[in-house]
Design an enzyme around this catalytic site. Structure first.
Site, short mmCIF file in Angstrom:
data_model
loop_
_atom_site.label_atom_id
_atom_site.label_comp_id
_atom_site.label_asym_id
_atom_site.label_seq_id
_atom_site.Cartn_x
_atom_site.Cartn_y
_atom_site.Cartn_z
N ASP A 82 18.69 35.08 -35.16
CA ASP A 82 19.28 34.17 -34.60
C ASP A 82 20.03 33.25 -35.62
O ASP A 82 20.39 33.54 -36.67
CB ASP A 82 18.49 33.45 -33.49
CG ASP A 82 19.25 32.79 -32.61
OD1 ASP A 82 19.76 31.87 -32.38
OD2 ASP A 82 19.17 33.66 -31.28
N ASP A 83 20.19 31.99 -35.21
CA ASP A 83 21.05 31.22 -35.88
C ASP A 83 20.39 30.82 -37.40
O ASP A 83 19.25 30.76 -37.62
CB ASP A 83 21.36 29.72 -35.30
CG ASP A 83 22.74 29.09 -35.74
OD1 ASP A 83 23.36 29.44 -36.52
OD2 ASP A 83 22.81 28.06 -35.08
N LYS A 158 24.68 38.74 -30.71
CA LYS A 158 24.57 37.49 -29.89
C LYS A 158 25.76 36.51 -30.19
O LYS A 158 25.72 36.01 -31.35
CB LYS A 158 23.32 36.69 -29.78
CG LYS A 158 22.96 35.39 -29.08
CD LYS A 158 21.75 34.92 -28.93
CE LYS A 158 21.61 33.42 -28.91
NZ LYS A 158 20.02 33.03 -28.85
N ASP A 160 27.07 33.01 -29.64
CA ASP A 160 27.06 31.57 -29.24
C ASP A 160 28.26 31.23 -28.98
O ASP A 160 29.63 31.34 -28.95
CB ASP A 160 26.15 30.61 -29.84
CG ASP A 160 24.96 29.94 -29.15
OD1 ASP A 160 25.59 29.75 -27.97
OD2 ASP A 160 24.02 29.77 -29.62
N SER A 192 27.11 34.34 -25.00
CA SER A 192 26.50 33.06 -23.87
C SER A 192 27.81 32.28 -23.20
O SER A 192 27.52 31.21 -22.61
CB SER A 192 26.12 31.84 -25.37
OG SER A 192 25.16 32.80 -26.01
N ARG A 213 23.76 35.19 -21.44
CA ARG A 213 22.99 33.83 -21.17
C ARG A 213 23.74 33.20 -20.16
O ARG A 213 24.96 32.54 -20.35
CB ARG A 213 22.53 33.38 -22.38
CG ARG A 213 21.83 33.81 -23.20
CD ARG A 213 20.08 33.67 -23.15
NE ARG A 213 20.29 31.90 -22.84
CZ ARG A 213 20.05 31.11 -23.56
NH1 ARG A 213 20.17 31.65 -24.86
NH2 ARG A 213 20.11 29.97 -23.44
N ASP A 217 18.72 26.95 -22.89
CA ASP A 217 17.71 27.62 -23.92
C ASP A 217 16.35 27.32 -23.25
O ASP A 217 16.08 26.54 -22.70
CB ASP A 217 17.95 27.02 -25.31
CG ASP A 217 19.08 27.45 -26.25
OD1 ASP A 217 19.87 28.25 -25.70
OD2 ASP A 217 19.04 26.91 -27.34
#
Ligand code: NAG
Ligand code: NAG
Length: 405
Positions: A82-83, A158, A160, A192, A213, A217
Protein backbone atom coordinates in the site's frame (compact mmCIF):
# COMPACT_ATOMS: atom_id res chain seq x y z
CA UNK A 1 2.08 15.27 -22.45
CA UNK A 2 -1.00 15.34 -20.30
CA UNK A 3 -3.20 16.44 -23.20
CA UNK A 4 -2.05 13.77 -25.60
CA UNK A 5 -2.37 11.18 -22.88
CA UNK A 6 -5.94 12.20 -22.23
CA UNK A 7 -7.28 12.08 -25.78
CA UNK A 8 -5.80 8.90 -27.17
CA UNK A 9 -7.04 6.41 -24.59
CA UNK A 10 -10.46 8.02 -24.36
CA UNK A 11 -11.11 7.00 -27.95
CA UNK A 12 -10.36 3.39 -27.12
CA UNK A 13 -12.51 3.63 -24.05
CA UNK A 14 -15.53 4.66 -26.09
CA UNK A 15 -15.03 1.83 -28.58
CA UNK A 16 -14.91 -0.90 -25.97
CA UNK A 17 -17.34 0.91 -23.71
CA UNK A 18 -20.27 -1.28 -24.69
CA UNK A 19 -19.25 -4.28 -22.61
CA UNK A 20 -21.04 -4.87 -19.32
CA UNK A 21 -17.98 -4.52 -17.15
CA UNK A 22 -14.22 -4.60 -17.47
CA UNK A 23 -13.15 -8.08 -18.49
CA UNK A 24 -9.39 -8.51 -18.42
CA UNK A 25 -9.76 -12.10 -17.24
CA UNK A 26 -9.04 -11.12 -13.62
CA UNK A 27 -11.13 -11.09 -10.43
CA UNK A 28 -13.69 -13.52 -11.82
CA UNK A 29 -14.33 -14.16 -8.14
CA UNK A 30 -13.44 -11.62 -5.43
CA UNK A 31 -9.66 -11.36 -5.13
CA UNK A 32 -8.08 -12.76 -1.95
CA UNK A 33 -4.81 -11.82 -0.35
CA UNK A 34 -3.11 -9.52 2.07
CA UNK A 35 -2.61 -5.73 2.13
CA UNK A 36 -0.45 -3.65 4.42
CA UNK A 37 -2.47 -0.49 5.03
CA UNK A 38 -4.78 -0.99 8.00
CA UNK A 39 -2.23 -2.79 10.17
CA UNK A 40 1.06 -1.24 9.06
CA UNK A 41 -0.06 2.21 7.79
CA UNK A 42 2.82 4.47 6.80
CA UNK A 43 5.46 3.31 9.25
CA UNK A 44 8.74 4.17 7.58
CA UNK A 45 11.19 4.22 10.46
CA UNK A 46 12.82 0.84 10.02
CA UNK A 47 15.61 1.70 12.40
CA UNK A 48 13.25 1.80 15.35
CA UNK A 49 10.50 -0.51 14.13
CA UNK A 50 12.05 -2.98 11.73
CA UNK A 51 9.24 -5.55 12.03
CA UNK A 52 6.43 -3.12 11.30
CA UNK A 53 7.88 -0.69 8.81
CA UNK A 54 6.88 -0.67 5.15
CA UNK A 55 9.82 -2.55 3.65
CA UNK A 56 10.58 -5.47 1.37
CA UNK A 57 11.06 -7.60 4.49
CA UNK A 58 7.47 -7.03 5.57
CA UNK A 59 6.06 -8.24 2.25
CA UNK A 60 8.47 -11.16 2.06
CA UNK A 61 7.49 -12.21 5.60
CA UNK A 62 3.81 -12.08 4.69
CA UNK A 63 4.35 -14.00 1.45
CA UNK A 64 6.20 -16.65 3.46
CA UNK A 65 3.33 -16.91 5.94
CA UNK A 66 0.64 -17.04 3.27
CA UNK A 67 2.28 -20.17 1.94
CA UNK A 68 3.59 -21.82 5.12
CA UNK A 69 0.51 -21.25 7.27
CA UNK A 70 -2.16 -22.49 4.91
CA UNK A 71 -3.63 -19.21 3.62
CA UNK A 72 -2.49 -19.71 0.04
CA UNK A 73 -3.99 -23.19 0.00
CA UNK A 74 -7.48 -21.77 0.65
CA UNK A 75 -7.15 -19.00 -1.94
CA UNK A 76 -5.26 -16.02 -0.50
CA UNK A 77 -3.01 -15.04 -3.36
CA UNK A 78 -2.17 -11.32 -3.60
CA UNK A 79 0.50 -9.62 -1.48
CA UNK A 80 -0.45 -5.98 -1.81
CA UNK A 81 1.89 -3.11 -1.10
CA UNK A 82 0.00 0.00 0.00
CA UNK A 83 1.11 3.63 0.40
CA UNK A 84 4.58 4.78 1.49
CA UNK A 85 6.71 2.35 -0.52
CA UNK A 86 8.20 5.00 -2.75
CA UNK A 87 11.14 7.26 -2.74
CA UNK A 88 10.02 10.89 -2.44
CA UNK A 89 11.45 11.58 -5.91
CA UNK A 90 11.07 10.00 -9.31
CA UNK A 91 14.35 9.02 -10.99
CA UNK A 92 16.06 11.10 -13.68
CA UNK A 93 13.81 9.51 -16.33
CA UNK A 94 10.66 10.29 -14.38
CA UNK A 95 10.16 6.71 -13.28
CA UNK A 96 8.90 5.81 -9.85
CA UNK A 97 11.41 4.17 -7.57
CA UNK A 98 11.07 2.38 -4.27
CA UNK A 99 12.62 3.85 -1.15
CA UNK A 100 16.21 2.57 -1.46
CA UNK A 101 16.71 1.99 2.27
CA UNK A 102 13.53 0.04 2.85
CA UNK A 103 13.47 -1.78 -0.51
CA UNK A 104 17.22 -2.18 -1.20
CA UNK A 105 16.59 -4.76 -3.93
CA UNK A 106 13.78 -2.84 -5.62
CA UNK A 107 10.23 -3.87 -6.44
CA UNK A 108 11.17 -6.14 -9.35
CA UNK A 109 13.20 -8.38 -7.03
CA UNK A 110 10.36 -8.41 -4.51
CA UNK A 111 7.93 -9.36 -7.29
CA UNK A 112 10.21 -12.20 -8.34
CA UNK A 113 10.36 -13.44 -4.75
CA UNK A 114 6.58 -13.36 -4.41
CA UNK A 115 6.03 -15.00 -7.81
CA UNK A 116 8.41 -17.83 -6.93
CA UNK A 117 6.14 -18.62 -4.01
CA UNK A 118 3.22 -18.98 -6.44
CA UNK A 119 1.68 -15.70 -5.29
CA UNK A 120 0.90 -12.36 -6.93
CA UNK A 121 2.03 -8.86 -6.07
CA UNK A 122 -0.03 -5.69 -5.88
CA UNK A 123 1.14 -2.11 -5.67
CA UNK A 124 -0.31 1.28 -4.76
CA UNK A 125 -0.38 4.62 -6.52
CA UNK A 126 -2.60 7.67 -6.60
CA UNK A 127 -4.45 9.37 -9.40
CA UNK A 128 -3.57 12.86 -8.10
CA UNK A 129 -0.36 14.80 -7.74
CA UNK A 130 0.58 12.94 -4.55
CA UNK A 131 -0.38 9.77 -2.75
CA UNK A 132 -2.39 10.22 0.42
CA UNK A 133 0.90 9.85 2.32
CA UNK A 134 2.55 12.60 0.27
CA UNK A 135 4.62 10.49 -2.15
CA UNK A 136 4.73 11.16 -5.92
CA UNK A 137 1.32 10.68 -7.57
CA UNK A 138 0.58 9.49 -11.11
CA UNK A 139 -0.81 12.77 -12.42
CA UNK A 140 1.08 13.54 -15.67
CA UNK A 141 2.80 10.13 -15.48
CA UNK A 142 0.05 7.55 -15.86
CA UNK A 143 1.36 5.91 -19.02
CA UNK A 144 4.90 5.70 -17.70
CA UNK A 145 3.73 4.38 -14.33
CA UNK A 146 1.60 1.66 -15.92
CA UNK A 147 4.58 0.61 -18.04
CA UNK A 148 6.87 0.67 -14.99
CA UNK A 149 4.53 -1.52 -12.98
CA UNK A 150 4.22 -4.00 -15.85
CA UNK A 151 8.01 -4.11 -16.24
CA UNK A 152 8.36 -4.98 -12.57
CA UNK A 153 5.85 -7.83 -12.88
CA UNK A 154 3.08 -6.18 -10.90
CA UNK A 155 -0.25 -8.08 -10.87
CA UNK A 156 -2.58 -5.58 -9.20
CA UNK A 157 -2.77 -1.81 -8.83
CA UNK A 158 -4.72 0.11 -6.22
CA UNK A 159 -5.13 3.67 -7.48
CA UNK A 160 -6.08 6.05 -4.70
CA UNK A 161 -7.66 9.48 -5.16
CA UNK A 162 -5.99 11.95 -2.80
CA UNK A 163 -4.71 15.31 -4.08
CA UNK A 164 -6.95 15.44 -7.09
CA UNK A 165 -9.79 17.51 -8.50
CA UNK A 166 -12.80 15.22 -8.07
CA UNK A 167 -14.15 16.37 -11.44
CA UNK A 168 -11.19 14.62 -13.09
CA UNK A 169 -11.90 11.28 -11.43
CA UNK A 170 -14.54 9.84 -13.80
CA UNK A 171 -12.34 10.77 -16.78
CA UNK A 172 -8.97 9.83 -15.37
CA UNK A 173 -9.55 6.40 -13.88
CA UNK A 174 -10.63 4.91 -17.25
CA UNK A 175 -7.50 6.36 -18.82
CA UNK A 176 -5.30 4.48 -16.38
CA UNK A 177 -7.24 1.34 -17.23
CA UNK A 178 -6.36 1.85 -20.89
CA UNK A 179 -2.69 2.37 -20.06
CA UNK A 180 -2.69 -0.79 -17.96
CA UNK A 181 -4.34 -2.67 -20.80
CA UNK A 182 -1.79 -1.37 -23.30
CA UNK A 183 1.05 -2.83 -21.26
CA UNK A 184 -0.23 -6.26 -22.30
CA UNK A 185 0.19 -7.52 -18.74
CA UNK A 186 -3.04 -8.46 -16.96
CA UNK A 187 -3.12 -6.15 -13.94
CA UNK A 188 -6.04 -6.22 -11.57
CA UNK A 189 -7.29 -2.65 -11.28
CA UNK A 190 -8.57 -1.45 -7.91
CA UNK A 191 -10.10 2.02 -8.08
CA UNK A 192 -10.78 4.38 -5.20
CA UNK A 193 -12.96 6.33 -7.65
CA UNK A 194 -16.38 6.08 -5.92
CA UNK A 195 -14.90 6.65 -2.46
CA UNK A 196 -14.16 10.25 -3.47
CA UNK A 197 -17.52 11.08 -5.08
CA UNK A 198 -21.00 11.79 -3.68
CA UNK A 199 -23.01 10.08 -6.43
CA UNK A 200 -20.71 7.78 -8.34
CA UNK A 201 -21.77 6.26 -11.63
CA UNK A 202 -21.27 2.61 -10.73
CA UNK A 203 -21.94 1.33 -14.23
CA UNK A 204 -19.12 3.45 -15.58
CA UNK A 205 -16.87 2.33 -12.74
CA UNK A 206 -17.51 -1.36 -13.43
CA UNK A 207 -16.55 -0.80 -17.07
CA UNK A 208 -13.07 0.29 -16.05
CA UNK A 209 -12.29 -1.33 -12.72
CA UNK A 210 -12.06 -4.85 -11.35
CA UNK A 211 -12.75 -3.73 -7.79
CA UNK A 212 -13.49 -0.35 -6.29
CA UNK A 213 -13.60 1.18 -2.86
CA UNK A 214 -16.83 3.04 -2.25
CA UNK A 215 -16.63 3.96 1.43
CA UNK A 216 -14.10 5.39 3.89
CA UNK A 217 -11.08 3.42 5.05
CA UNK A 218 -11.80 0.62 7.46
CA UNK A 219 -10.44 1.18 10.97
CA UNK A 220 -9.62 -1.43 13.59
CA UNK A 221 -12.97 -1.12 15.36
CA UNK A 222 -16.43 -2.62 15.57
CA UNK A 223 -17.95 0.81 14.85
CA UNK A 224 -16.13 0.89 11.57
CA UNK A 225 -17.22 -2.62 10.58
CA UNK A 226 -20.83 -1.84 11.49
CA UNK A 227 -20.87 1.40 9.51
CA UNK A 228 -19.54 -0.38 6.42
CA UNK A 229 -22.14 -3.14 6.70
CA UNK A 230 -24.90 -0.56 7.12
CA UNK A 231 -23.66 1.34 4.06
CA UNK A 232 -23.76 -1.88 2.03
CA UNK A 233 -27.19 -2.66 3.46
CA UNK A 234 -28.55 0.67 2.23
CA UNK A 235 -27.03 0.04 -1.20
CA UNK A 236 -27.64 3.65 -2.28
CA UNK A 237 -27.49 3.90 -6.05
CA UNK A 238 -27.93 0.11 -6.20
CA UNK A 239 -24.21 -0.50 -6.39
CA UNK A 240 -24.75 -4.17 -5.58
CA UNK A 241 -26.30 -4.56 -9.03
CA UNK A 242 -23.08 -3.96 -10.97
CA UNK A 243 -21.10 -6.59 -9.06
CA UNK A 244 -20.38 -9.84 -10.87
CA UNK A 245 -17.46 -11.90 -12.19
CA UNK A 246 -14.69 -9.42 -13.00
CA UNK A 247 -16.12 -6.49 -11.05
CA UNK A 248 -16.70 -6.18 -7.32
CA UNK A 249 -17.49 -3.52 -4.76
CA UNK A 250 -14.75 -3.38 -2.14
CA UNK A 251 -15.77 -2.65 1.47
CA UNK A 252 -12.05 -2.63 2.37
CA UNK A 253 -9.70 -4.93 4.23
CA UNK A 254 -10.37 -7.74 6.68
CA UNK A 255 -9.14 -6.65 10.11
CA UNK A 256 -9.60 -10.10 11.65
CA UNK A 257 -6.59 -10.91 13.82
CA UNK A 258 -5.97 -7.32 14.94
CA UNK A 259 -7.05 -5.57 18.15
CA UNK A 260 -10.45 -3.97 17.64
CA UNK A 261 -12.88 -6.88 17.26
CA UNK A 262 -14.06 -9.53 19.69
CA UNK A 263 -14.17 -13.09 18.40
CA UNK A 264 -17.88 -12.80 17.58
CA UNK A 265 -17.29 -9.52 15.80
CA UNK A 266 -14.54 -11.15 13.75
CA UNK A 267 -17.04 -13.84 12.76
CA UNK A 268 -19.39 -11.07 11.66
CA UNK A 269 -16.77 -9.54 9.43
CA UNK A 270 -15.90 -12.88 7.84
CA UNK A 271 -19.56 -13.79 7.33
CA UNK A 272 -20.56 -10.44 5.91
CA UNK A 273 -17.56 -10.08 3.60
CA UNK A 274 -18.52 -13.53 2.28
CA UNK A 275 -22.15 -12.49 1.75
CA UNK A 276 -21.14 -9.16 0.16
CA UNK A 277 -18.84 -10.91 -2.36
CA UNK A 278 -16.11 -8.62 -1.07
CA UNK A 279 -12.43 -8.90 -1.85
CA UNK A 280 -10.83 -10.79 1.06
CA UNK A 281 -7.72 -8.74 1.65
CA UNK A 282 -6.42 -9.31 5.14
CA UNK A 283 -4.54 -6.51 6.87
CA UNK A 284 -3.07 -8.10 9.94
CA UNK A 285 0.22 -9.53 11.13
CA UNK A 286 0.33 -13.11 9.91
CA UNK A 287 3.51 -13.64 11.99
CA UNK A 288 1.55 -13.02 15.14
CA UNK A 289 -2.09 -14.06 15.01
CA UNK A 290 -4.32 -16.12 17.27
CA UNK A 291 -5.38 -19.53 16.07
CA UNK A 292 -9.07 -18.66 16.33
CA UNK A 293 -8.58 -15.70 13.95
CA UNK A 294 -6.49 -17.74 11.54
CA UNK A 295 -9.13 -20.48 11.52
CA UNK A 296 -11.85 -17.94 10.75
CA UNK A 297 -9.84 -16.45 7.90
CA UNK A 298 -9.32 -19.94 6.51
CA UNK A 299 -12.89 -21.13 7.04
CA UNK A 300 -13.77 -23.01 3.88
CA UNK A 301 -17.53 -22.63 4.25
CA UNK A 302 -17.34 -18.84 4.41
CA UNK A 303 -14.74 -18.69 1.65
CA UNK A 304 -16.84 -20.84 -0.67
CA UNK A 305 -19.75 -18.39 -0.28
CA UNK A 306 -17.44 -15.47 -1.02
CA UNK A 307 -15.85 -17.24 -3.99
CA UNK A 308 -19.07 -18.56 -5.46
CA UNK A 309 -18.71 -18.46 -9.27
CA UNK A 310 -21.99 -16.58 -9.78
CA UNK A 311 -20.27 -13.60 -8.17
CA UNK A 312 -23.56 -12.16 -6.96
CA UNK A 313 -23.30 -9.58 -4.18
CA UNK A 314 -25.65 -10.44 -1.32
CA UNK A 315 -28.15 -7.86 -0.16
CA UNK A 316 -29.90 -6.94 3.04
CA UNK A 317 -33.46 -8.13 2.45
CA UNK A 318 -35.01 -7.50 5.86
CA UNK A 319 -34.26 -5.60 9.01
CA UNK A 320 -36.06 -5.03 12.26
CA UNK A 321 -34.52 -3.21 15.19
CA UNK A 322 -30.94 -4.38 15.47
CA UNK A 323 -31.48 -7.56 13.46
CA UNK A 324 -30.62 -7.73 9.78
CA UNK A 325 -31.21 -10.53 7.30
CA UNK A 326 -28.98 -10.79 4.24
CA UNK A 327 -29.23 -13.17 1.31
CA UNK A 328 -26.85 -14.17 -1.49
CA UNK A 329 -27.72 -16.54 -4.34
CA UNK A 330 -25.02 -19.20 -4.83
CA UNK A 331 -24.42 -22.20 -7.07
CA UNK A 332 -26.02 -24.53 -7.91
CA UNK A 333 -28.68 -22.05 -9.00
CA UNK A 334 -31.55 -22.14 -6.54
CA UNK A 335 -29.33 -22.34 -3.46
CA UNK A 336 -28.62 -19.45 -1.12
CA UNK A 337 -26.27 -18.26 1.53
CA UNK A 338 -27.84 -16.08 4.17
CA UNK A 339 -26.80 -14.19 7.27
CA UNK A 340 -28.79 -13.23 10.34
CA UNK A 341 -26.95 -10.43 12.05
CA UNK A 342 -27.47 -9.08 15.55
CA UNK A 343 -26.20 -5.52 16.07
CA UNK A 344 -27.65 -5.47 19.58
CA UNK A 345 -25.36 -4.56 22.43
CA UNK A 346 -26.68 -6.34 25.51
CA UNK A 347 -28.17 -9.48 26.95
CA UNK A 348 -27.55 -13.15 26.31
CA UNK A 349 -28.61 -13.09 22.68
CA UNK A 350 -31.77 -12.66 20.66
CA UNK A 351 -34.04 -15.63 20.17
CA UNK A 352 -35.08 -15.34 16.60
CA UNK A 353 -37.87 -17.16 14.82
CA UNK A 354 -37.89 -16.28 11.19
CA UNK A 355 -39.97 -17.56 8.28
CA UNK A 356 -38.13 -19.23 5.42
CA UNK A 357 -39.56 -16.65 3.02
CA UNK A 358 -38.08 -13.82 5.10
CA UNK A 359 -34.67 -15.41 4.60
CA UNK A 360 -35.28 -15.42 0.86
CA UNK A 361 -36.05 -19.17 0.83
CA UNK A 362 -39.16 -19.06 -1.34
CA UNK A 363 -39.17 -22.39 -3.20
CA UNK A 364 -41.95 -24.70 -1.93
CA UNK A 365 -39.67 -27.74 -2.17
CA UNK A 366 -37.95 -26.41 0.93
CA UNK A 367 -34.29 -26.30 1.91
CA UNK A 368 -31.78 -27.97 4.17
CA UNK A 369 -30.09 -25.28 6.19
CA UNK A 370 -26.55 -25.76 7.51
CA UNK A 371 -24.27 -23.53 9.55
CA UNK A 372 -21.80 -22.41 6.89
CA UNK A 373 -18.91 -22.05 9.34
CA UNK A 374 -19.21 -25.60 10.70
CA UNK A 375 -21.16 -27.47 8.03
CA UNK A 376 -23.52 -28.67 10.76
CA UNK A 377 -27.12 -29.40 9.71
CA UNK A 378 -29.55 -27.03 11.42
CA UNK A 379 -33.07 -27.48 10.04
CA UNK A 380 -35.24 -28.19 7.05
CA UNK A 381 -36.96 -24.93 6.17
CA UNK A 382 -39.93 -24.17 3.92
CA UNK A 383 -41.12 -20.72 2.85
CA UNK A 384 -43.83 -20.77 5.52
CA UNK A 385 -42.05 -22.70 8.24
CA UNK A 386 -39.97 -21.06 10.94
CA UNK A 387 -36.24 -21.22 11.46
CA UNK A 388 -35.41 -20.78 15.16
CA UNK A 389 -32.08 -19.77 16.53
CA UNK A 390 -30.29 -17.53 19.02
CA UNK A 391 -27.89 -14.90 17.74
CA UNK A 392 -25.62 -13.27 20.32
CA UNK A 393 -25.04 -9.50 20.45
CA UNK A 394 -22.57 -8.42 17.76
CA UNK A 395 -22.91 -11.93 16.40
CA UNK A 396 -24.06 -13.62 13.24
CA UNK A 397 -25.49 -16.84 11.92
CA UNK A 398 -24.09 -17.62 8.48
CA UNK A 399 -26.21 -20.23 6.76
CA UNK A 400 -26.27 -22.18 3.55
CA UNK A 401 -29.63 -23.27 2.22
CA UNK A 402 -29.66 -26.25 -0.14
CA UNK A 403 -32.77 -26.53 -2.26
CA UNK A 404 -34.51 -29.90 -1.87
CA UNK A 405 -35.73 -31.35 -5.13
C1 NAG B 1 -7.23 -5.44 -22.93
O1 NAG B 1 -8.58 -5.23 -23.27
C2 NAG B 1 -9.14 -6.25 -24.10
C3 NAG B 1 -10.53 -5.80 -24.51
O2 NAG B 1 -11.33 -5.59 -23.40
C4 NAG B 1 -9.15 -7.55 -23.31
O3 NAG B 1 -9.70 -8.59 -24.10
C5 NAG B 1 -7.75 -7.89 -22.92
O4 NAG B 1 -7.73 -9.06 -22.13
C6 NAG B 1 -7.10 -6.74 -22.16
N1 NAG B 1 -5.71 -7.05 -21.94
C7 NAG B 1 -5.11 -6.82 -20.78
C8 NAG B 1 -3.67 -7.16 -20.72
O5 NAG B 1 -5.66 -6.36 -19.81
C1 NAG C 1 -32.58 1.08 -7.10
O1 NAG C 1 -33.46 0.00 -6.98
C2 NAG C 1 -34.70 0.36 -6.43
C3 NAG C 1 -35.50 -0.90 -6.15
O2 NAG C 1 -35.37 -1.84 -7.19
C4 NAG C 1 -35.40 1.33 -7.39
O3 NAG C 1 -36.65 1.72 -6.87
C5 NAG C 1 -34.51 2.55 -7.57
O4 NAG C 1 -35.06 3.41 -8.55
C6 NAG C 1 -33.11 2.16 -8.02
N1 NAG C 1 -32.25 3.32 -7.96
C7 NAG C 1 -31.30 3.57 -8.87
C8 NAG C 1 -30.49 4.81 -8.63
O5 NAG C 1 -31.10 2.87 -9.83
Amino acid sequence: MEVRGMIFPLVIFVIIGSVRGLNNGLARTPPMGWMSWERFRCITDCEHDKDNCISEKLYMDMADRLVSDGYAAVGYEYVNIDDCWMDMKRDENGRLQADPKRFPNGIKALADYIHKKGLKIGIYEDFGTHTCGGYPGSKFYMELDAATFASWGIDSLKLDGCYTDTADIPIGYPIMEQFLNLTGRPILYSCSWPAYLKTPNYEAIAKSCNIWRNYGDIQDSWDSVQSIINFYGKDSGNFSGVAGPGNFNDPDMLIIGNFGLSYDQQRVQMAMWAIMAAPLLMSNDLRNIRKESKDLLQNKGAISINQDPLGIQGKMIYSIGKIQVWNKPITPVGNFAFAILNFGDGGPGSQISVKGATLGLVDDHGYNVTDAFTGEFKAAVKPNSYFNLTVVPSGVFLGKAYLLK
